[in-house]
Design an enzyme around this catalytic site. Sequence first.
Site, PDB file in Angstrom:
ATOM      1  N   HIS A 185     -12.743 -17.509  -9.063  1.00 56.14           N
ATOM      2  CA  HIS A 185     -14.131 -17.571  -9.458  1.00 56.14           C
ATOM      3  C   HIS A 185     -14.151 -18.852 -10.392  1.00 56.14           C
ATOM      4  CE1 HIS A 185     -14.424 -15.530 -13.355  1.00 56.14           C
ATOM      5  NE2 HIS A 185     -13.580 -14.732 -12.903  1.00 56.14           N
ATOM      6  N   GLU A 239     -19.472 -14.919  -9.687  1.00 57.11           N
ATOM      7  CA  GLU A 239     -18.308 -13.678  -9.805  1.00 57.11           C
ATOM      8  C   GLU A 239     -19.136 -12.805 -10.729  1.00 57.11           C
ATOM      9  OE1 GLU A 239     -15.001 -11.124 -11.006  1.00 57.11           O
ATOM     10  OE2 GLU A 239     -16.166 -12.554 -12.044  1.00 57.11           O
ATOM     11  N   ASP A 267      -7.352 -14.844 -10.428  1.00 54.82           N
ATOM     12  CA  ASP A 267      -8.476 -14.661 -11.417  1.00 54.82           C
ATOM     13  C   ASP A 267      -7.762 -14.252 -12.739  1.00 54.82           C
ATOM     14  OD1 ASP A 267     -11.419 -12.497 -11.762  1.00 54.82           O
ATOM     15  OD2 ASP A 267     -10.432 -14.054 -13.025  1.00 54.82           O
TER      16      ASP A 267
HETATM   17 ZN    ZN Z   1     -12.626 -13.211 -14.013  1.00 50.90          ZN
END
Ligand code: ZN
Length: 376
Positions: A185, A239, A267
């Site tokens: 994201h 996100e 991430d």
């Molecule tokens: Zn994150």
Amino acid sequence: MIFLLSILHLFSTSVHAVPVNVHISDLVQLPEYSTKAFSLSASPIVELDLSDEELSSFARKLHSTRNRCGGFVAGETHAPVVQKNLNDQIPQSLLRQPEVLALLPEAQEANLKEFILWFSSFKTRNYSTDSGVHAMVELADRWRALTKNVPHAEVTLYQHADWRQPSVIVKFKGESADEIIIGGHGDSINTDSGDPEAHAPGADDNAAGIGVITEIVRILADKNYRPKSTLTFMAYAAEEVGLRGYMEIAADYRAKGIPVKGVLQFDGTNYKGSQDLGLILIEDLVDPRLNTFLEKLIGTYLKLPFAYDSCGYACSDHYSWTYHGFSSAFPFESRIKEENPHIHTARDLLSVSRDNAYHAVPFVRLGLAYMLEMDQ
Ligand SMILES: [Zn+2]
């Protein structure tokens, strides 16, 4: 259709209700929302409808009470799809060692550091802000510049129905339409403040993940890599407010029946919270067969100590792909209990990682090995 759509949209935006799925154990921490909830049969997942405004404060409260990234799903109401026919897509053996070994030294810490400093220099990448839109539009420009000499590469902005921040996608088109995906994201959030414009640099969460993806794209573009399958890289929007961006994209892929061989998630890649480990493989809400494949890649190409850990909830983008029946995996920077304590605050800066990006370099190498070995 367009006309009908705009009336519906007009109506929906004024009283737009977003269905949210959240685990009962989280909801009891936020009693002010429990009156809105109704449960989905015997499942511990409960659903509630929230307006866009309520959604932002719900995300903030859940992040600050539970200190979690993601933690709930917005937009989807039906039950997760049972995974099927996954293992025939994942190679059993590593057949491209000379090519992979030739590429691994190309990963540059200096490029990762420069990217993280740049992407975290936007005041915020919050999905509902101008700054959040600009950051993703400028990211697309960067990916276009990196792939300008690659005729089979294409960068697009994926516009979402209910908010302005786009997701960014670059594809290296192959002979077949089968896609091999790496994503993370691009948005950020500051849960210390109710103001979406609050300073949210998100250096580790998740400029570091997008930095890893950008370095992989740079290396494959510099080599003018011609894949058999189509290699797809994504920076998802929204996100932090319920996994919304890629939930929409994954649902789109499923609806269009786009064949996906596997999805790797980045991430949080640059905080060395576990001093004894190079990385962690998340073991819940992923495809264990893809984890087994990653173990082989780590053993052959990274030779780093790693371990398994579990989030215990939908903690990042991999979940949406699993949710829609695709094979996904999520290598993470540290054990969950040792993760970066500064995420979702104005303190999520590169200085927390001693102003360097060495911890993220192996994630670039893992991504390169994953793409080439999956592209057999
Ligand atoms: Zn994150």
